[in-house]
Motif scaffolding. Structure first.
Motif, PDB file in Angstrom:
ATOM      1  N   LEU A 129      -3.076  -6.084 -31.227  1.00 58.27           N
ATOM      2  CA  LEU A 129      -4.550  -6.343 -32.269  1.00 58.27           C
ATOM      3  C   LEU A 129      -4.591  -5.551 -32.876  1.00 58.27           C
TER       4      LEU A 129
ATOM      5  N   ASP B  43      -7.261  -9.233 -36.695  1.00 55.46           N
ATOM      6  CA  ASP B  43      -6.792 -10.004 -35.445  1.00 55.46           C
ATOM      7  C   ASP B  43      -8.591  -9.723 -34.545  1.00 55.46           C
TER       8      ASP B  43
ATOM      9  N   THR C 248     -11.490 -14.832 -38.980  1.00 54.18           N
ATOM     10  CA  THR C 248     -11.724 -13.888 -38.157  1.00 54.18           C
ATOM     11  C   THR C 248     -12.108 -13.456 -37.167  1.00 54.18           C
TER      12      THR C 248
END
Length: 169
Positions: free
Chosen positions: A34, A104, A134
């Protein structure tokens, strides 16, 4: 009911480990691939209470003193702390940079009384509410969750507590 909403809240009591928990998770999230960005506000304790806190960029590790109890010329007093205007400028710049590239998970620590009064990160949060592409995790004291949820339209299903320490990221 939007269980896949873009803003999630982590709540818990004052000095209940919210920031510490998120800080511990950042490496785990990054190790899973991520792209985690945003900021945390780790505090420094003195005499059993928070004496100061920093603004820390979770991507770079850069820190900037954000608030402290002692008066500092040019800083803004809010309740018992004086706040560094440069920390707010820097935090907004970090978020702007984060949103300019793939992200992420965006962390905001913490949303508090200041923001509910239209100060601090309030304008930034208004803007982030519109960033639906987001995923975001905002850290909030448990007693402020109802107000924060109403103000920024966050369903209760997207509120997690430090009691359970299970966030779906």
């Amino acid at each position: 009911m939007d269980l896949n909403g873009h803003i999630h809240l982590l709540s818990g009591p004052v000095q209940g480990g919210k920031t510490t928990y998120v800080a511990e998770q950042v490496d785990s999230w990054k190790n899973r691939g991520l792209r985690v960005k945003g900021f945390l506000c780790p505090g420094l304790m003195a005499g059993g209470r928070r004496a100061e806190f920093s603004l820390m960029n979770v991507q770079t590790g850069r820190k900037l003193l954000m608030g402290r109890e002692e008066k500092i010329a040019g800083w803004v007093k809010y309740r018992r702390f004086y706040f560094n205007p440069e920390a707010f400028r820097q935090g907004r710049a970090w978020i702007k940079e984060a949103l300019a590239e793939p992200t992420d998970l965006l962390l905001i620590d913490e949303v508090g009384p200041m923001e509910l009064e239209g100060l601090g990160w309030s304008e930034l949060l208004d803007s982030l509410e519109q960033q639906t592409n987001t995923k975001q995790l905002w850290v909030v004291r448990e007693e402020l969750v109802p107000e924060v949820s109403r103000r920024w339209h966050i369903p209760e299903q997207l509120v997690y507590t430090t009691k359970f320490l299970k966030i779906p990221f």
